[in-house]
Design an enzyme around this catalytic site. Structure first.
Site, PDB file in Angstrom:
ATOM      1  CB  CYS A 141      -0.975  -0.094   1.083  1.00  0.00           C
ATOM      2  SG  CYS A 141       0.231  -0.199   2.684  1.00  0.00           S
ATOM      3  CB  CYS A 178       3.388  -0.030   3.131  1.00  0.00           C
ATOM      4  SG  CYS A 178       1.423  -1.058   3.558  1.00  0.00           S
TER       5      CYS A 178
END
Lengths: 79, 340
Positions: free
Chosen positions: A10, A13
């Site tokens: 994501c 992240c």
């Protein structure tokens, strides 16, 4: 010391990984940094939101990007 | 933004009155801007433009305020806390609670899998977990703001109400079907050591900062969709003939509800992009139930999230999940077409 960033890919992240690497470089901490993308591996830490931040096997945060000074304190081991 | 984050409370005291003034004079600014262009009143182009220059800032202003407040509220909820609230709850009560918590717990579809495993591992019933997974993406602040801004509070309330009913009922049905064996086997074998995350209780300043962070994150991400959505909506508003949609999405067309859902499920857009378009279609003769069903299937059932969930659910359960929710949405569509 070993820093692990748990996340499947994501946006947050990736941002956390970049931040950790940047702090590691600018403060020459020379920590071992690892990005964990395998879902089963991630789930062993029992987090429910990515990204997760694990330092020496201990989950420090999950679901958000910690502030710089907080990250640095964890990475230096002062907290 | 840096200054705002440093002095969150002081900034709010300054920004809030400015917000109110802006919101109050928006219509006059829009009219003045249109007058400046010298376009004649009542023309298609003039009306489309007027709609655009008024609705875009209005929706954005509303969004900033609501996302800020929701961002603060969310600091009081975490998936961990929600999970402990849901553990050991009976099916029906659990489904209701789960849908309510789905609305306020911070959720991003990229975390759907960890959250699913976290819930199931901790003993939250499967059906209750599904209620959460249905409510969380379907009923979100962006959808509610757009519905409120473009349709009015009645429709916003209707959407939240029917969305919750679908999440509760679909989760309950899935729970009663006893489909635990359709969850991928590895999920039950993980035995995660539950994180002993020391809970840091944030100060009010921290919570305010989370509010600003949410505005930066969410509004920063959805504004292009709002622009595009209202842009297309303005075009329809100004150019499409009245009652154009009546033959396709009107009340008298019995197949329009399932057709809307069939088209809506694979279609992927966020609420910000789809609601303004749907709003314009409603004006041109589409029926409310059909419109509502279309919106819910686009926002609530998304293909990417289903693909992510495939990692933890066997294909049979994916199909059950999608069909139960789709049937729920179709029923809501028919009910509203009948009543209104």
């Amino acid at each position: 010391m070993k820093v692990q960033i748990l996340g499947t890919g994501c946006a947050k992240c990736k941002a956390l990984e970049q931040k950790v690497r940047l702090l590691n470089d600018t403060h020459t901490l020379n920590l071992e940094i690892e990005k964990v993308t395998d879902l089963q591996e991630i789930m062993k830490y029992g987090i429910m939101m990515t990204p997760g931040l694990v330092i020496d096997g201990v989950v420090k945060s999950s679901g958000f990007i910690p502030k710089d000074d907080q990250l640095l304190a964890w990475m230096k081991g002062t907290q | 933004m840096k200054v705002v984050e440093k002095h969150p409370i002081g900034s709010a005291v300054i920004i809030l009155p400015l917000w109110i003034i802006m919101y109050a004079i928006l219509q006059r600014i829009a009219d003045a801007l249109i007058a400046l262009t010298g376009l004649p009143d009542g023309e298609h182009l003039t009306e489309a433009l007027r709609f655009f220059v008024f609705e875009v800032p209005k929706v954005l202003l509303l969004l900033v305020l609501v996302v800020f407040v929701v961002g603060i509220i969310r600091t009081y909820f975490s998936p961990e806390r929600t999970r402990s609230l849901l553990g050991g709850k009976s099916l029906f009560v659990g489904n209701i609670l789960s849908s309510m918590l789905g609305i306020v717990t911070p959720f991003c579809s990229c975390s759907a899998v960890p959250l699913f495993i976290g819930f199931v591992e901790a003993g939250v019933p499967l059906g209750v977990t599904f209620s959460f997974l249905i409510a969380a993406p379907m009923i979100n602040e962006v959808a509610v703001v757009l519905l409120f801004g473009l349709f009015g509070w009645q429709t916003a309330l209707l959407y939240v109400g029917t969305g919750s009913v679908i999440a509760i009922a679909a989760g309950y049905v899935i729970g009663r079907l006893k489909v635990e064996h359709f969850v991928e086997d590895w999920v039950y074998k993980i035995h995660a050591n539950p994180t002993a995350l020391e809970e840091i209780i944030p100060s009010f300043t921290d919570r305010m900062q989370s509010g600003y962070g949410a505005v930066k994150d969410i509004v920063g991400k959805v504004w292009p969709y709002i622009l595009a959505g209202i842009g297309v909506g303005s075009g329809i508003h100004g150019y499409m003939p009245e009652n154009f949609m009546a033959g396709l999405m009107g009340k008298s067309v019995w197949w329009s509800v399932p057709a809307a859902v069939l088209i809506g499920v694979p279609l992927y857009s966020n609420a910000a992009g789809i609601i303004p378009v749907v709003h314009a279609l409603l004006e041109k003769g589409a029926a409310l139930g059909t419109t509502l069903a279309f919106m819910m299937s686009v926002i609530g059932l998304s293909l990417p999230e289903t693909i992510i969930l495939r990692k933890v659910l066997k294909i049979q359960l994916i199909l059950i999940f999608v069909s139960v929710v789709a049937v729920g949405i179709i029923m809501v569509g028919y009910v509203f077409n009948l009543v209104y």
